[in-house]
Design a protein around this motif. Sequence first.
Motif, PDB file in Angstrom:
ATOM      1  N   GLU A 265     -16.707  29.256  -1.690  1.00 18.51           N
ATOM      2  CA  GLU A 265     -16.335  30.534  -1.061  1.00 18.51           C
ATOM      3  C   GLU A 265     -17.477  31.539  -1.198  1.00 18.51           C
ATOM      4  OE1 GLU A 265     -12.892  32.620  -2.555  1.00 18.51           O
ATOM      5  OE2 GLU A 265     -12.451  33.424  -0.579  1.00 18.51           O
ATOM      6  N   ASP A 269     -19.173  33.270   2.108  1.00 18.90           N
ATOM      7  CA  ASP A 269     -19.193  34.724   2.239  1.00 18.90           C
ATOM      8  C   ASP A 269     -20.547  35.258   2.687  1.00 18.90           C
ATOM      9  OD1 ASP A 269     -16.584  35.039   1.652  1.00 18.90           O
ATOM     10  OD2 ASP A 269     -16.883  35.395  -0.478  1.00 18.90           O
ATOM     11  N   THR A 277     -14.354  34.695   7.786  1.00 14.63           N
ATOM     12  CA  THR A 277     -12.932  34.474   7.538  1.00 14.63           C
ATOM     13  C   THR A 277     -12.530  33.050   7.889  1.00 14.63           C
ATOM     14  OG1 THR A 277     -12.643  36.765   8.181  1.00 14.63           O
ATOM     15  CG2 THR A 277     -10.657  35.446   7.945  1.00 14.63           C
ATOM     16  N   LYS A 280     -13.445  30.188   5.528  1.00 18.91           N
ATOM     17  CA  LYS A 280     -12.699  29.933   4.296  1.00 18.91           C
ATOM     18  C   LYS A 280     -11.903  28.632   4.392  1.00 18.91           C
ATOM     19  CE  LYS A 280     -12.605  34.697   2.791  1.00 18.91           C
ATOM     20  NZ  LYS A 280     -13.846  34.666   2.039  1.00 18.91           N
ATOM     21  N   TYR A 281     -11.673  28.204   5.619  1.00 22.76           N
ATOM     22  CA  TYR A 281     -10.981  26.924   5.774  1.00 22.76           C
ATOM     23  C   TYR A 281     -11.918  25.753   5.506  1.00 22.76           C
ATOM     24  CZ  TYR A 281      -6.784  29.014   7.679  1.00 22.76           C
ATOM     25  OH  TYR A 281      -5.621  29.720   7.820  1.00 22.76           O
ATOM     26  N   ARG A 283     -13.693  24.981   2.999  1.00 19.70           N
ATOM     27  CA  ARG A 283     -13.620  24.313   1.709  1.00 19.70           C
ATOM     28  C   ARG A 283     -12.501  23.282   1.661  1.00 19.70           C
ATOM     29  NH1 ARG A 283     -11.649  28.758  -2.633  1.00 19.70           N
ATOM     30  NH2 ARG A 283      -9.971  29.717  -1.469  1.00 19.70           N
TER      31      ARG A 283
ATOM     32  N   ILE B  36      -5.402  34.159   3.634  1.00 24.32           N
ATOM     33  CA  ILE B  36      -6.068  33.633   4.830  1.00 24.32           C
ATOM     34  C   ILE B  36      -5.650  32.193   5.108  1.00 24.32           C
ATOM     35  CG2 ILE B  36      -8.306  33.119   5.879  1.00 24.32           C
ATOM     36  CD1 ILE B  36      -9.408  35.467   4.187  1.00 24.32           C
ATOM     37  N   ALA B  41      -0.619  32.561   6.470  1.00 22.67           N
ATOM     38  CA  ALA B  41      -1.860  32.623   7.245  1.00 22.67           C
ATOM     39  C   ALA B  41      -1.647  33.340   8.574  1.00 22.67           C
ATOM     40  CB  ALA B  41      -2.401  31.221   7.479  1.00 22.67           C
ATOM     41  N   LEU B  48      -5.674  41.946   7.324  1.00 27.84           N
ATOM     42  CA  LEU B  48      -7.085  42.154   6.984  1.00 27.84           C
ATOM     43  C   LEU B  48      -7.761  43.071   7.991  1.00 27.84           C
ATOM     44  CD1 LEU B  48      -7.878  38.547   5.828  1.00 27.84           C
ATOM     45  CD2 LEU B  48      -8.116  40.576   4.428  1.00 27.84           C
ATOM     46  N   GLN B  72     -15.421  43.114   0.926  1.00 24.43           N
ATOM     47  CA  GLN B  72     -15.552  41.685   1.191  1.00 24.43           C
ATOM     48  C   GLN B  72     -14.166  41.054   1.156  1.00 24.43           C
ATOM     49  OE1 GLN B  72     -18.808  39.805  -0.838  1.00 24.43           O
ATOM     50  NE2 GLN B  72     -17.770  37.862  -0.797  1.00 24.43           N
ATOM     51  N   GLU B  73     -13.974  40.067   2.024  1.00 26.78           N
ATOM     52  CA  GLU B  73     -12.681  39.378   2.065  1.00 26.78           C
ATOM     53  C   GLU B  73     -12.655  38.208   1.092  1.00 26.78           C
ATOM     54  OE1 GLU B  73     -11.896  37.867   5.925  1.00 26.78           O
ATOM     55  OE2 GLU B  73     -12.466  39.760   6.842  1.00 26.78           O
ATOM     56  N   PHE B  74     -11.502  37.994   0.506  1.00 27.44           N
ATOM     57  CA  PHE B  74     -11.313  36.810  -0.322  1.00 27.44           C
ATOM     58  C   PHE B  74     -10.005  36.151   0.097  1.00 27.44           C
ATOM     59  CE2 PHE B  74     -14.111  39.487  -2.711  1.00 27.44           C
ATOM     60  CZ  PHE B  74     -14.993  38.611  -3.327  1.00 27.44           C
ATOM     61  N   ASP B  75      -9.942  34.856  -0.101  1.00 27.76           N
ATOM     62  CA  ASP B  75      -8.743  34.120   0.294  1.00 27.76           C
ATOM     63  C   ASP B  75      -7.864  33.896  -0.924  1.00 27.76           C
ATOM     64  OD1 ASP B  75      -6.875  32.475   1.399  1.00 27.76           O
ATOM     65  OD2 ASP B  75      -8.125  30.678   1.250  1.00 27.76           O
TER      66      ASP B  75
END
Lengths: 309, 400
Positions: A265, A269, A277, A280-281, A283, B36, B41, B48, B72-75
């Motif tokens: 991640e 980023d 965004t 992120k899928y 991984r 996310i 989802a 966001l 910053q975005e995090f999942d």
Amino acid sequence: MDTVGLLNYAIFMGVLIGIYALLTLGLNVQWGYAGLFNAGVAGFFAVGAYLSALLTAPPAPDRIMGWQLPTAVGWLGAMVAAAAIAWPIGKVTLRFRSDYLAIATIGIAEVIRLVLRTEDTLSGGVRGITQVPRPFGDLPYEWSQLIYLALTWALVLLVFWGLERQLTAPWGRMMRAIRENETAAAAMGKHVAARRLEAFVLGSAIMGLAGAVYVHFMRAITPEAIDPMMVTFLVWIMLILGGSGNNRGALLGTLLIWVIWSASELLTDRLPAEVATQAKYVRVFVIGLLLQLVLRWRPEGILPEPAGR
Amino acid sequence: MTFPRTLIAALVAAGVAGSGSAAFAQEAKVALLGGITGPIAGMAPAMLASMKLALDQVNQAGGTSFGKIIYQEFDDGCNPQVATDAMTKAVNVFGAAATVGPACSGALLAAVNSVSIPAGVLVVSSSATSPKITELADKDLVFRTVPSDDFQGRALARTLLARGVKQVAVAYVNNDYGKGLAEAFKAEFEASGGMITQFRGHEDKKASYRSDLAELAKGGADTLVIFDYGNASGLTILRQAIENGFFKQYVGADGMRDENLIKTLGEANLKDFLVSAPVGEEGVAFQQFSEMARKAGVDPNATFAATSYDAAFLIALAMEAAKGDKSKLPQALRAVATAPGEPILPGEWEKAKKLLAEGKEIDYKGAAGDHEFDKAGDVPGSYALFKVEGGTYKEVAKMK
């Protein structure tokens, strides 16, 4: 991004890797040693986590127990409970051969998950249990994390050492004999069913311990934590990738998969915001791809089982 | 068990350094934790986008007095393991002083307990509704702009009784959201003399709820109250109930207020459908947010869009008010969100910044409510009842 922050992150990863290492070691006893396809890892993990929480957390009005016992009692209780659940399950299902056993264990893990979700008085239902204490949890953040890392890895190494001894002992050789050729082992006078049950119960107890270590680290447990994707399947991938039948391989697989899972991640980023965004899928995809590649090119895992010990 | 000495030395240094450097040196970093991947989802993009809309507005209007806000975005995956991992990265690697989210209650409980509270990071969630969050021993670091399920369930019960609905059947999705609402609703409805003929939880993602509906209809109630999500199983259950005519009237909570639901089922079929949802006490605030959101291509009526916007905007205000001191963020958040003070509407960053610079008090009136935080960091929320009209939801009455 400073060094201290990175260290804190490394410590956190270390603890989670330790927890997953316990799960992989437990699964290695069942699959690696005894050839039992347990697809219900999440179930035993859940039993351990919830029981340890119930033993150590403060009481709540709408739920049973909450005895506020020391964490060590919780950990022991978790192992005993997971073993106690595994015993009758093993007694019934171990007569199935591999894939049937997998189906049975998936079913049992789902039953455990749904019971924990719906039985409010037992588990706090969908809201789960909070305020689970962490040993030395009142210390400042860094120290509390560091001590928990030490505790976790002390347990991992203890389990690792114990399993290594067990594997080289006659018991371990016998387990492999049964796995390789059940009929021959039975003909040699080995009690196949009883030995398999031992391996199943031992592995499940270690998974229960992993659940207990997890719950005190997070200080809370809700049913989402026992998602089969995050517990059962990730653990299987770790073991297969690292090399089933080899405890060192199990540890290596855990380390690799978790680092890829978590640290990727940080890489995605760096991508432009428009794609970060969606990335992120990636991984999730990378883990699956890796498993495919390993199964295709190196089905025995990175560190295969050593021949003849 | 031995550790490299350097690691221990570095940690000692960290402890020493950490105690001295409470300010976030000219940087205002906000982490946005959203679900996310994982079960919500579908809601995450709008949430966001709303958070980013708020922070972008702040930055376009000049940012804070100590620099632009970096986010910053995090999942968080709506899952405890993934969320703690994300929170650890957000706090330690990214260096966030505050976070919006995690989005789901279970994920939030694990992440704040094990990471953000010990690390002293402010958390404002825009969608975690579990009453368990009220009970957290959070050192005043955990807030939310979405009311606990308890408030809305009770308000809806009182409103229905006042409208003369005495008998209902209740269907709820079996998670913390649905169950929390349903239990609060039941307690209030029965205590005030209403009768609940059937009270059933259902699992989400099922293809058919006809057997559940048949059971629900057995008590003879005309009204079905659905606590579920209008973009998931709530839609299925409502469609199947309408198709088969199980009930005459349908009532939902904020999760059911989904614009797509109107498109999918058709306005003609939803004449007897009412939903409750949080509203700002001054309707202007939501209007203003709607316009800005539409312009930015965000659906303002998407679930938790308004609360997400408010959470991010409030964090920005708090950072400005705390003048960059991380340890003062919670106090500052209370100060900018609650009365007394000059009212600030969504998007009015320049006005707020000017007032704060003059040392005046401000009171943010958000898109999703006034956000008068109570002791536990919860908001009571003000609600209105909506009906379907002209392809959207129209307010019928305020709820008390």
